[in-house]
Design an enzyme around this catalytic site. Structure first.
Site, PDB file in Angstrom:
ATOM      1  CE  LYS A   3     -38.684  17.327  30.774  1.00 36.21           C
ATOM      2  NZ  LYS A   3     -38.342  16.722  32.070  1.00 36.21           N
ATOM      3  CE1 TYR A  42     -38.140  20.807  29.748  1.00 37.52           C
ATOM      4  CE2 TYR A  42     -40.302  20.675  28.734  1.00 37.52           C
ATOM      5  CZ  TYR A  42     -39.497  20.648  29.862  1.00 37.52           C
ATOM      6  OH  TYR A  42     -40.070  20.453  31.091  1.00 37.52           O
TER       7      TYR A  42
HETATM    8  N1  CAA Z   1     -46.493  31.115  18.914  1.00 39.54           N
HETATM    9  C1  CAA Z   1     -46.423  31.538  17.616  1.00 39.54           C
HETATM   10  N2  CAA Z   1     -45.443  32.342  17.170  1.00 39.54           N
HETATM   11  C2  CAA Z   1     -44.512  32.735  18.028  1.00 39.54           C
HETATM   12  C3  CAA Z   1     -44.526  32.335  19.380  1.00 39.54           C
HETATM   13  C4  CAA Z   1     -45.584  31.510  19.810  1.00 39.54           C
HETATM   14  N3  CAA Z   1     -45.661  31.073  21.070  1.00 39.54           N
HETATM   15  N4  CAA Z   1     -43.450  32.870  20.013  1.00 39.54           N
HETATM   16  C5  CAA Z   1     -42.792  33.584  19.080  1.00 39.54           C
HETATM   17  N5  CAA Z   1     -43.428  33.518  17.891  1.00 39.54           N
HETATM   18  C6  CAA Z   1     -43.031  34.116  16.640  1.00 39.54           C
HETATM   19  C7  CAA Z   1     -42.640  35.561  16.809  1.00 39.54           C
HETATM   20  O1  CAA Z   1     -43.755  36.410  16.693  1.00 39.54           O
HETATM   21  C8  CAA Z   1     -41.627  35.733  15.695  1.00 39.54           C
HETATM   22  O2  CAA Z   1     -42.325  35.878  14.477  1.00 39.54           O
HETATM   23  P1  CAA Z   1     -41.695  36.763  13.294  1.00 39.54           P
HETATM   24  O3  CAA Z   1     -40.341  36.170  12.966  1.00 39.54           O
HETATM   25  O4  CAA Z   1     -42.688  36.640  12.176  1.00 39.54           O
HETATM   26  O5  CAA Z   1     -41.606  38.145  13.844  1.00 39.54           O
HETATM   27  C9  CAA Z   1     -40.922  34.376  15.635  1.00 39.54           C
HETATM   28  O6  CAA Z   1     -41.857  33.448  16.205  1.00 39.54           O
HETATM   29  C10 CAA Z   1     -39.625  34.344  16.424  1.00 39.54           C
HETATM   30  O7  CAA Z   1     -39.911  34.885  17.712  1.00 39.54           O
HETATM   31  P2  CAA Z   1     -38.759  35.240  18.716  1.00 39.54           P
HETATM   32  O8  CAA Z   1     -37.644  35.906  17.988  1.00 39.54           O
HETATM   33  O9  CAA Z   1     -39.344  35.916  19.898  1.00 39.54           O
HETATM   34  O10 CAA Z   1     -38.321  33.774  19.092  1.00 39.54           O
HETATM   35  P3  CAA Z   1     -37.309  33.354  20.210  1.00 39.54           P
HETATM   36  O11 CAA Z   1     -36.454  32.308  19.625  1.00 39.54           O
HETATM   37  O12 CAA Z   1     -36.639  34.543  20.803  1.00 39.54           O
HETATM   38  O13 CAA Z   1     -38.184  32.724  21.366  1.00 39.54           O
HETATM   39  C11 CAA Z   1     -39.876  32.057  22.803  1.00 39.54           C
HETATM   40  C12 CAA Z   1     -39.555  32.608  21.405  1.00 39.54           C
HETATM   41  C13 CAA Z   1     -39.275  32.971  23.889  1.00 39.54           C
HETATM   42  C14 CAA Z   1     -39.285  30.670  22.972  1.00 39.54           C
HETATM   43  C15 CAA Z   1     -41.357  32.022  22.917  1.00 39.54           C
HETATM   44  O14 CAA Z   1     -41.882  31.273  21.846  1.00 39.54           O
HETATM   45  C16 CAA Z   1     -41.822  31.378  24.197  1.00 39.54           C
HETATM   46  O15 CAA Z   1     -41.683  31.927  25.283  1.00 39.54           O
HETATM   47  N6  CAA Z   1     -42.402  30.193  24.087  1.00 39.54           N
HETATM   48  C17 CAA Z   1     -42.945  29.482  25.237  1.00 39.54           C
HETATM   49  C18 CAA Z   1     -41.924  28.550  25.752  1.00 39.54           C
HETATM   50  C19 CAA Z   1     -42.534  27.748  26.851  1.00 39.54           C
HETATM   51  O16 CAA Z   1     -43.732  27.564  27.012  1.00 39.54           O
HETATM   52  N7  CAA Z   1     -41.660  27.218  27.653  1.00 39.54           N
HETATM   53  C20 CAA Z   1     -42.105  26.402  28.769  1.00 39.54           C
HETATM   54  C21 CAA Z   1     -41.078  26.497  29.843  1.00 39.54           C
HETATM   55  S1  CAA Z   1     -41.640  25.643  31.286  1.00 39.54           S
HETATM   56  C22 CAA Z   1     -41.547  24.049  30.870  1.00 39.54           C
HETATM   57  O17 CAA Z   1     -41.031  23.669  29.880  1.00 39.54           O
HETATM   58  C23 CAA Z   1     -42.159  23.096  31.841  1.00 39.54           C
HETATM   59  C24 CAA Z   1     -43.077  22.186  31.170  1.00 39.54           C
HETATM   60  O18 CAA Z   1     -42.745  21.026  30.989  1.00 39.54           O
HETATM   61  C25 CAA Z   1     -44.409  22.645  30.765  1.00 39.54           C
END
Ligand code: CAA
Length: 246
Positions: free
Chosen positions: A157, A153
């Site tokens: 963007k 993304y």
């Molecule tokens: N920061 C730091 N570390 C993170 C993290 C974060 N935000 N999210 C996950 N991690 C870590 C986890 O703790 C995990 O660590 P370990 O391997 O050491 O245990 C590792 O990263 C992997 O985590 P997951 O297996 O949970 O990773 P995933 O691939 O399943 O997904 C995610 C993680 C769901 C993407 C999560 O990071 C998230 O929700 N991020 C936010 C995404 C976001 O803000 N999207 C915006 C959507 S809206 C939009 O995009 C509109 C706009 O323009 C603003």
């Protein structure tokens, strides 16, 4: 044919798109809205009509060049040349990069950035001919700052604004402006789909202390679409509650 200027909003039935359509309509544009899901669009149209908004709806998958071409030709036939294009359609397929599939990469790049090529390419020569146009690309704060889980993304963007800058230069002498708006976290379904603890953590990093409202993006869209904004081109407007200042 329309005497009002014709505006096309892609992804019209989404959170940001809906408010853009309303504001452009209120400000005197003839508004065409693009959608992908017919079922959602029908319900949306009913609700908009009930509120007094007459938006002409056109289907197309904006990641498909030929479908976009057919949609643009249909709009031109029904209403005349499109003067305002809002490249708003977009999707997320969030996930850590080490697990990201090629499919999740392609889907996001095609829908968010390929679509900008497809829509702009199909309208630009008519805008040049009429010596007037406005192209507004809806990017994201996450293009500027990065976001865990959004390599696809963020890349798409960020690419949008590179496109904006160059196309702005190419068509500046033809009465056409090209600009980017980079919204922060706005209260849309897309943002509400982020897991609540993650979302709350994000909100705690927004100095204004809340999510943005969809109307707060629509006001700027309508201004940039107006004749008053003819000297603004190649710009990138942040609307992010202070989450990222630069
Ligand atoms: N920061 C730091 N570390 C993170 C993290 C974060 N935000 N999210 C996950 N991690 C870590 C986890 O703790 C995990 O660590 P370990 O391997 O050491 O245990 C590792 O990263 C992997 O985590 P997951 O297996 O949970 O990773 P995933 O691939 O399943 O997904 C995610 C993680 C769901 C993407 C999560 O990071 C998230 O929700 N991020 C936010 C995404 C976001 O803000 N999207 C915006 C959507 S809206 C939009 O995009 C509109 C706009 O323009 C603003």
């Amino acid at each position: 044919m329309a005497t009002k200027r014709v505006a096309l909003v892609t992804g019209a039935t989404g959170g940001l798109g809906t408010h853009m359509c309303k504001k452009l309509y209120d400000d005197g544009f003839l508004v065409c809205g693009n959608y992908r899901s017919r079922e959602k669009a029908e319900k949306w149209n009913e609700e908009m009509m009930a509120q007094g908004y007459n938006v002409y709806l056109y289907p197309a998958d904006v990641s498909d060049f030929d479908q976009v071409g057919d949609m643009i030709r249909a709009i031109e036939k029904d209403h005349g040349i499109i003067s305002i294009l809002i490249n708003n359609a977009g999707i997320t397929r969030d996930g850590a990069f080490r697990k990201m599939s090629r499919e999740a990469w392609d889907a996001v790049l095609d829908s968010n950035l390929g679509s900008v090529f497809n829509c702009s390419r199909h309208v630009i020569n008519q805008m040049i001919e009429q010596n007037y146009g406005r192209i507004i690309n809806i990017s994201s704060v996450n293009a500027q700052r990065g976001q865990f889980g959004q390599t696809n993304y963020s890349a798409a963007k960020a690419g949008m604004h590179g496109f904006t800058k160059t196309l702005a230069m190419e068509v500046a002498s033809k009465g056409i402006t090209v600009n980017t708006i980079s919204p922060g976290y706005i209260a849309t379904d897309m943002v509400m789909a982020v897991a609540e603890p993650v979302r709350n953590q994000i909100i705690s990093g927004i100095p204004v202390g809340r999510l943005g409202g969809t109307e707060e993006i629509a006001y700027l869209v309508s201004f940039l679409a107006s004749e008053h904004a003819g000297f603004i081109t190649g710009a990138n407007y942040a609307i992010n509650g202070g989450q990222h200042v630069y």
